[in-house]
Design an enzyme around this catalytic site. Sequence first.
Site, PDB file in Angstrom:
ATOM      1  N   ALA A 127     -68.346  35.243  20.318  1.00  0.00           N
ATOM      2  CA  ALA A 127     -67.832  36.166  19.293  1.00  0.00           C
ATOM      3  C   ALA A 127     -66.450  35.716  18.805  1.00  0.00           C
ATOM      4  O   ALA A 127     -65.693  35.122  19.570  1.00  0.00           O
ATOM      5  CB  ALA A 127     -67.763  37.581  19.856  1.00  0.00           C
ATOM      6  N   CYS A 247     -57.242  28.121  22.663  1.00  0.00           N
ATOM      7  CA  CYS A 247     -56.192  28.272  21.647  1.00  0.00           C
ATOM      8  C   CYS A 247     -54.857  28.500  22.345  1.00  0.00           C
ATOM      9  O   CYS A 247     -54.044  29.314  21.912  1.00  0.00           O
ATOM     10  CB  CYS A 247     -56.519  29.394  20.668  1.00  0.00           C
ATOM     11  SG  CYS A 247     -56.760  31.017  21.430  1.00  0.00           S
TER      12      CYS A 247
END
Length: 479
Positions: A127, A247
């Site tokens: 997601a 990230c």
Amino acid sequence: MAQHTVYFPDAFLTQMREAMPSTLSFDDFLAACQRPLRRSIRVNTLKISVADFLQLTAPYGWTLTPIPWCEEGFWIERDNEDALPLGSTAEHLSGLFYIQEASSMLPVAALFADDNAPQRVMDVAAAPGSKTTQIAARMNNEGAILANEFSASRVKVLHANISRCGISNVALTHFDGRVFGAAVPEMFDAILLDAPCSGEGVVRKDPDALKNWSPESNQEIAATQRELIDSAFHALRPGGTLVYSTCTLNQEENEAVCLWLKETYPDAVEFLPLGDLFPGANKALTEEGFLHVFPQIYDCEGFFVARLRKTQAIPALPAPKYKVGNFPFSPVKDREAGQIRQAAAGVGLNWDENLRLWQRDKELWLFPVGIEALIGKVRFSRLGIKLAETHNKGYRWQHEAVIALASPDNMNAFELTPQEAEEWYRGRDVYPQAAPVADDVLVTFQHQPIGLAKRIGSRLKNSYPRELVRDGKLFTGNA
């Protein structure tokens, strides 16, 4: 570009000074973090070519700058973002592009580097769907993708994005990613593990991203990441490719996780260097061949990407103790499948041999053939696309099937004007000036299927799903 104030813990700055190579400037790093992030999009090549997309959007005055590591990716500048949000444009509503941060396009580029053509792929933490949809486009809707998401609240968003983009080869699961190594050992040609992380690279999008940051939390996250990569590596077939990405910027959650895997399985892990992934990739290259992307290098989010090959089998994990439960679907017999296919073709819906018909009560579904080997091994949240519901007078074709399977060149296709298309997206019936001939009308806009309507006199009865109906200003500028 305006600056914003980012919160930096002192211990984080100390860690970054140690992690940053001498070829980079720490002042440039701080300056880049203070600049708001450039917006970027990825053209959905399942629906439109890059050339056709550029031609379609040329009149809008968008400034589109190519992203070096993704042929279909562009940084975008628009003058009218306040008047019309990018997500309310006709091209976004019909799935022609996905709003995706540029650096998050890197992992899928790495997964398909060197003409890698996997047939069964897993996205362990999928997601909201940016990478799953990018993988599906690279696979051209062929093969099969298992898209897993641990957060129940995000599975719905994941499915909505997959459906909007016209994707048919995905199965959704809702598990802790640590189960797959035991549940589906050596089942995947390629796996993307975009791991949960401390998010140090997203401060340009969220200035408060580091409010709860601490070295101790990084260590806890890294421990989970090691368990996730171990599970993913077990689920990968020998010869397969694993891409690990985050990230975040610290080495403990990045290089150290990959090095731990190699130390654990020294004869089975091969690092595949990414220095040739795109022109300029060497600016972010580590000595192991990973990409450690500090935000000042390419003016994007901070990111990390590693590509590994599993060179040989490793000892299996103990079989899981949970029960999957009965699979509630059964294959449709050939004769009936032929009748259904013929009826579907009559309204413009067609599919190839990559999809197979299954039935549950009155529901008809299309499942990717490549996922059938996993039936009975994991429990699916959603599988393939829902084609239709049967009733006494025939079939009630489903919206997601129309978006994924319909041909805009079919006999029953009817092109709407911009004003009519906007009414459609608002969930209202449409009264076209020239009524179509067919009773079941494939509604299109910009030569893209956007739904199926029933013609009732001079009216097209709207079947757009209620949960997708839009309010506010849309692409004609009317509220």
